[in-house]
Design an enzyme around this catalytic site. Structure first.
Site, short mmCIF file in Angstrom:
data_model
loop_
_atom_site.label_atom_id
_atom_site.label_comp_id
_atom_site.label_asym_id
_atom_site.label_seq_id
_atom_site.Cartn_x
_atom_site.Cartn_y
_atom_site.Cartn_z
N PHE A 79 45.55 25.22 -60.22
CA PHE A 79 44.77 25.57 -59.03
C PHE A 79 44.12 26.94 -59.13
CE2 PHE A 79 48.65 27.90 -58.01
CZ PHE A 79 48.15 29.05 -57.45
N LYS A 93 41.12 15.99 -64.99
CA LYS A 93 41.98 15.79 -63.80
C LYS A 93 42.28 17.19 -63.28
CE LYS A 93 45.62 16.05 -62.24
NZ LYS A 93 45.91 17.03 -61.14
N SER A 112 52.00 25.42 -65.16
CA SER A 112 53.30 26.10 -65.20
C SER A 112 54.11 25.69 -66.43
CB SER A 112 54.07 25.74 -63.93
OG SER A 112 54.22 24.33 -63.87
N CYS A 121 47.33 34.01 -64.41
CA CYS A 121 48.28 33.91 -65.53
C CYS A 121 48.28 35.20 -66.34
CB CYS A 121 47.92 32.75 -66.43
SG CYS A 121 46.34 32.99 -67.23
N GLU A 147 58.52 33.83 -63.28
CA GLU A 147 57.13 34.07 -62.88
C GLU A 147 57.05 33.85 -61.36
OE1 GLU A 147 54.16 31.03 -63.79
OE2 GLU A 147 52.75 32.62 -64.34
P1 NAD Z 1 51.20 23.21 -62.15
O1 NAD Z 1 51.93 23.15 -63.44
O2 NAD Z 1 51.95 22.95 -60.90
O3 NAD Z 1 49.98 22.17 -62.15
C1 NAD Z 1 49.03 22.14 -63.18
C2 NAD Z 1 48.45 20.74 -63.31
O4 NAD Z 1 49.50 19.84 -63.68
C3 NAD Z 1 47.84 20.19 -62.03
O5 NAD Z 1 46.67 19.50 -62.36
C4 NAD Z 1 48.90 19.25 -61.50
O6 NAD Z 1 48.37 18.15 -60.80
C5 NAD Z 1 49.59 18.76 -62.76
N1 NAD Z 1 51.01 18.50 -62.55
C6 NAD Z 1 51.84 19.11 -61.66
N2 NAD Z 1 53.09 18.63 -61.79
C7 NAD Z 1 53.04 17.72 -62.78
C8 NAD Z 1 54.03 16.89 -63.39
N3 NAD Z 1 55.29 16.92 -63.00
N4 NAD Z 1 53.63 16.07 -64.37
C9 NAD Z 1 52.36 16.03 -64.78
N5 NAD Z 1 51.39 16.80 -64.24
C10 NAD Z 1 51.73 17.63 -63.26
O7 NAD Z 1 50.49 24.64 -62.11
P2 NAD Z 1 49.71 25.33 -60.90
O8 NAD Z 1 50.69 25.74 -59.87
O9 NAD Z 1 48.53 24.53 -60.52
O10 NAD Z 1 49.14 26.64 -61.64
C11 NAD Z 1 49.86 27.84 -61.75
C12 NAD Z 1 50.53 27.95 -63.11
O11 NAD Z 1 49.55 27.88 -64.14
C13 NAD Z 1 51.21 29.30 -63.32
O12 NAD Z 1 52.45 29.09 -63.95
C14 NAD Z 1 50.26 30.06 -64.23
O13 NAD Z 1 50.85 31.05 -65.03
C15 NAD Z 1 49.75 28.94 -65.07
N6 NAD Z 1 48.50 29.31 -65.70
C16 NAD Z 1 48.52 29.58 -67.04
C17 NAD Z 1 47.36 29.97 -67.68
C18 NAD Z 1 47.36 30.28 -69.14
O14 NAD Z 1 46.30 30.39 -69.70
N7 NAD Z 1 48.50 30.42 -69.78
C19 NAD Z 1 46.17 30.07 -66.96
C20 NAD Z 1 46.18 29.77 -65.59
C21 NAD Z 1 47.35 29.38 -64.98
#
Ligand code: NAD
Length: 501
Positions: free
Chosen positions: A154, A178, A231, A286, A386
């Site tokens: 997000f 997606k 995450s 991130c 985090e």
């Molecule tokens: P999230 O892991 O909750 O969701 C990311 C994506 O995965 C979404 O599209 C979601 O629909 C999908 N998803 C969620 N749960 C899932 C599951 N159980 N199985 C399969 N798909 C699933 O992450 P978020 O809350 O949207 O984003 C924040 C996180 O992203 C933070 O941990 C941040 O550090 C990380 N992030 C990392 C970077 C990087 O480059 N390393 C960049 C931006 C964000």
């Protein structure tokens, strides 16, 4: 681009915007007001299959499309994104709560990747060696793989989709995106502009949903690569499941980024940078700095760090005085508040507490104010986890070596920075630190797209990273050709009639 937000968000399938037949829909809300902006469907299996089939079909033509034509699509696209940057930013503000400047930055950093994707001919050059044996030459091509998929978080609804599909498509692949179900409107607008730029039907598809939809993509035999950002637990699930289904996977995950402050640092530069890099975007980056390691006498600056941080405040994106926005959801806010409570219970000194912050006129916003903890110890949950909120931890060490040990013991390795006026300290730090992106007197060292975004350790699963040359490697397969031609054939070409008799 149509700037209105539909009551129900469509899917982008086979080059058309279509309404899902799903019975399950999710509210997409404005996190500053709680207002429902639209509803996004949990895409059905039939619709997901249609997206993949259409992308597979489109690949047959797209892979044969000359490289300059693919590059020109990206040139048109970056131009349209620039023209519509402000409208896109307004939509992005509505669904994320980011400040307008921050939203423009989210889009701009994506545009820079599209600019780079327009350079695909140079990026996709193979290698050649003449005379690997007598009269034999060897050369390689980078060829596209097929249908690639992207699953995005997000926190950067423009930049992160733009890390993925432009590089994949410029490399000759087709793509199923997606986006996060929490802010899927901006990614749809990005796709509308891509269509307007002339993207052929089926080259890009946009589907919505959560775990079930992601698992469908992870397990589908026609998807060749998975690009994920999100995450750590989800990243691990994506990497394990994707590779188990024999796909190429790059999974960018969570972070805990440290800024080391040496006593010889420029104090004003530290104060200017520490606040924006920790609480900017409500800490939902991130690459946000979530820990400042104060070495030796730099610990005397704690009161000034506190005072500088106390001056910033959250607010609605239309308020020019707002320094940052709300958390993305009430759940995210509750999670951050529980960490603040834990920090206090674990014995850290809470120098600023944003738990009770209110924003006039926005009683339903997911607000958390700037929060500062000092005397943080490595075993406390506010240090180990985090938090993804506007919470900064201060840790003290006596020496640079201690700081390096502390950071190298932390499982994450996304970004870090050191503030110092000593070249020797900076050189030692950049060499010894086990983190993939290092800033020297630069707080958030995100590489520009001619490099790659190179998080390490628990912040990344895979090998080839996002954008730059590594992305082209990720989205292509190398074909190596060893060729020999016979001198007799030249004679034949020069005297074709000789063989007729
Ligand atoms: P999230 O892991 O909750 O969701 C990311 C994506 O995965 C979404 O599209 C979601 O629909 C999908 N998803 C969620 N749960 C899932 C599951 N159980 N199985 C399969 N798909 C699933 O992450 P978020 O809350 O949207 O984003 C924040 C996180 O992203 C933070 O941990 C941040 O550090 C990380 N992030 C990392 C970077 C990087 O480059 N390393 C960049 C931006 C964000």
């Amino acid at each position: 681009m149509d700037n209105t937000i539909p009551a129900k968000l469509p899917l982008y399938l086979h080059g058309s915007w279509v309404q899902s037949h799903s019975h399950e829909w999710l509210d997409v809300t404005n996190p500053a007001t709680g207002e429902v902006l639209t509803q996004a469907p949990y895409t059905t299996e039939d619709e997901l299959q249609r997206a993949i089939d259409s992308a597979s079909e489109a690949f047959q033509n797209w892979r044969e499309t000359p490289v300059p034509a693919r590059a020109r699509l990206m040139l048109r696209y970056q131009e349209l994104l620039k023209q519509h940057q402000e409208e896109l930013a307004e939509i992005l503000c509505e669904e994320t709560g980011k400040t307008f400047e921050d939203a423009k930055g989210d889009i701009w950093r994506g545009i820079e990747v599209v600019e780079q994707a327009a350079n695909i001919a140079a990026l996709t050059m193979g290698e050649t060696v003449e005379n690997v044996a007598s009269s034999i030459d060897c050369y390689s091509y980078l060829q596209p793989l097929g249908v690639c998929a992207g699953i995005t978080p997000f926190n950067f609804p423009a930049m992160i989709p733009l890390w993925m599909f432009p590089m994949a498509i410029a490399s000759g692949n087709t793509f199923v995106l997606k986006p996060s179900e929490q802010d899927p409107i901006t990614p749809c607008k990005l796709a509308e502009l891509f269509e307007e730029a002339g993207a052929p039907r089926g080259v890009l598809q946009v589907v919505h949903g959560g775990r079930e939809q992601v698992d469908f993509l992870l397990e589908h035999p026609d998807i060749k690569t998975i690009s994920f950002v999100g995450s750590v637990p989800v990243g691990q699930h994506i990497y394990r499941t994707g590779t188990d289904h024999l796909k190429r996977v790059q999974a960018f995950a969570g972070a805990k980024n440290h800024m080391v402050v040496m006593p010889d640092a420029n104090k004003q530069a530290v104060l200017n940078n520490v606040v924006g890099s920790s609480v900017g975007a409500a800490g939902q980056r991130c690459m946000a700095i979530s820990v400042v390691v104060l070495v030796g006498e730099a610990q005397q600056w704690i009161p000034e760090i506190r005072d500088t941080m106390a001056k910033v405040r959250p607010g609605y994106w239309k308020d020019p005085k707002a320094d940052f926005g709300p958390l993305i959801s009430p759940t995210a806010r509750e999670r951050v508040l529980s960490y603040i409570a834990n920090g206090k219970a674990e014995g850290a000194s809470c120098l600023l507490d944003g738990s009770e912050v209110k924003v006039d006129g926005y009683p339903n916003g997911n607000w958390v104010g700037p929060t500062l903890f000092a005397d943080v110890m490595p075993e406390m949950s506010i240090y180990t986890d985090e938090i993804f909120g506007p919470v900064l931890c201060l840790v003290n060490t006596d020496t640079l070596d201690d700081a390096i040990r502390l950071i190298n013991d932390c499982p994450y390795g996304n970004g870090t920075s050191i503030f110092t006026s000593s070249g020797a300290a900076a050189r030692k730090y950049q060499h010894e630190i086990l983190v993939g992106q290092v800033g020297i007197n630069v707080p958030i060292p995100v590489p520009l797209p001619f490099f790659s975004f190179t998080g390490w350790r628990a912040s990344f699963y895979g090998d080839q990273h996002a954008y730059g040359k590594q992305a082209v490697r990720f989205y292509t397969e190398t074909k190596t050709i060893t060729a020999r031609w016979f001198d007799a054939d030249i004679e034949h070409a020069e005297h074709p009639n000789m063989t007729i008799h």
